[in-house]
Each structure stands twice: as C-alpha cells, then as structure tokens.
Design an enzyme around this catalytic site. Structure first.
Site: not given
Length: 248
Positions: A97, A194, A224
């Site tokens: 991320s 996601d 995610h």
C-alpha cells in the site's frame, strides 16, 4: 515529532540479522509492521537481513499519526535503509500500500536499490480527494482490515486522521510525478479486488516506471492487505524468487 502514546503490542519494528543481502519492508498507511511480519520472517528464514521499520505516528494512536507528515514516514524508512546499509552490500525493498509508495520513492532517490517488490502500491486514490474540500471533520472511519480471509484482522487504526489523508495525497502526487526515475527491477503484485487502493494503480505503475525488468502478478484471492490474506504464500514465493534471480 514526539509520540504521546505507547507502541501497540505487535506494532514494533523488526530486525533480523542475516547475510549481506538486505531487504527493507514497509507497512502501509494507518497500518503497522504486523502486516509485513509474515513476509519479513519468511525472508529472514532464507538467510536475508531484514528490516521492518515502524513508520512514525503509526502503531500507537491515530492522534500521533495526525501530527506526522509524509516526510516523517520517509525518514522512518531512510533510517531502516541506513541500518541495512551498515550490514549489507545489496539492498532490496518491498512495501504494501503506502509502503509501496515509499518503495517507489526510495527507488526514485536511491538508484542503487537492487530491486523492488510492490504489493497493492498506491499512487492515486480518487476517493481520498474529497478531504481537500473545507470541512470540520478531524477523523474518518478506518481503512484497515480489507482482508478476504475470514477471522484475520489487521492491526490498524480504528480512525483515519483527515490531516494524514492530506499528507498521503501530497506524497502520492510527488512520487507519481517522479515515477519515470524508477529503473530498478520491479515485481508488482496486485489484488484483483481491493477496496482501498484501486487495482489500476499497479497497471499504471507498471507502464510508467522505466525498469526494463518488470513483472505484474495478479493476486486472485486477496483484498488490499494481501500479506495477511489468502495469497500470502504466493507473495512469499514470488518475492523470494525475485530476489534470488537478481543476486545470482
């Protein structure tokens, strides 16, 4: 920036001393090192020297995070990088991320990085843009624990500071503007579904970086936080293979 709250159990930075090949691993926005520990441990078990820094303002309380800037997060990663440089000849980096955003930043500014692995990396999140409008709200709902696997919970903040969203937006903009500077070999892992970072970020990164050596790998059974999800073993196998193939 002084943190007012103690570090949560499980959110501590981790360091594994191994051989002269170092791997820096970064967790994401509002998350903690817990999300990267399984990958970090797997890399360490193969003999690599691994560093998983805790980003400033993370892993304590969201009021601490609110006071940090994206430069603070960069500094946390650069400190981890220096720790590895003192011990290793070759350094790779992997990030989840915003950890992927930080990985891209490092590749832009430290061209000696031997390779990068990006997991659901972020360079644009349109749903966050609304915080640029004037408002009286300090905190929004949590963005943590987007995980497909039942009964797995990410150690992440239960609220997201609006000020911190403004910081990540600035950071993503800067990284995206300089993305053509990335020449390092790149492994890009992306979940098909996601709910935090749109999967098309990874395709965009794949197209915009200048790396000749790059590979896009779909994660078909994770959301995610893929490093705590059903595709963890695939991620471990891909990252290990990627590193091994670039040091032989």
């Amino acid at each position: 920036m002084t943190e007012r709250y103690p570090v949560l159990e499980g959110a501590e930075p981790f360091y594994f001393e191994g051989n002269n090949i170092g791997i820096l691993v970064s967790h994401g926005f509002t998350g903690t090192t817990q999300s990267m520990r399984p990958l970090g441990v797997a890399l360490a078990e193969e003999g690599y020297t691994v560093c998983g820094p805790r980003l400033k303002g993370h892993g304590t309380h969201y009021e601490d995070m609110e006071k940090t800037t994206y430069q603070d997060w960069i500094q946390s990663i650069e400190e981890g990088y220096q720790w590895l440089k003192e011990r290793c000849d070759t350094i790779f980096m992997a990030g989840l991320s915003m950890g992927g955003t930080l990985t891209l930043y490092m590749a832009e500014n430290y061209p000696e990085l031997k390779g990068i692995a990006l997991i659901n990396a972020a360079i644009e999140i349109p749903t966050m843009e609304e915080v640029k409008q004037p408002q009286d709200i300090r905190f929004l709902d949590s963005i943590g624990s987007d995980i497909k696997k039942p009964d797995v919970k990410e150690l992440a903040y239960e609220k997201t500071p609006v000020q911190s969203i403004k910081e990540i937006l600035k950071f993503m903009e800067e990284v995206k503007a300089n993305i053509a500077k990335v020449n390092a070999p790149a492994l890009i892992l992306v979940s098909d579904e996601d709910h935090v970072v749109p999967p098309d970020n990874s395709q965009l990164i794949y197209e915009k970086i200048n790396s000749d050596d790059k590979k896009l790998v779909p994660l078909k059974n994770s959301y995610h936080v893929a490093t705590l999800d059903n595709d963890l073993q695939l991620i471990i196998d891909e990252v290990l293979g990627f590193v091994k193939n670039r040091i032989e």
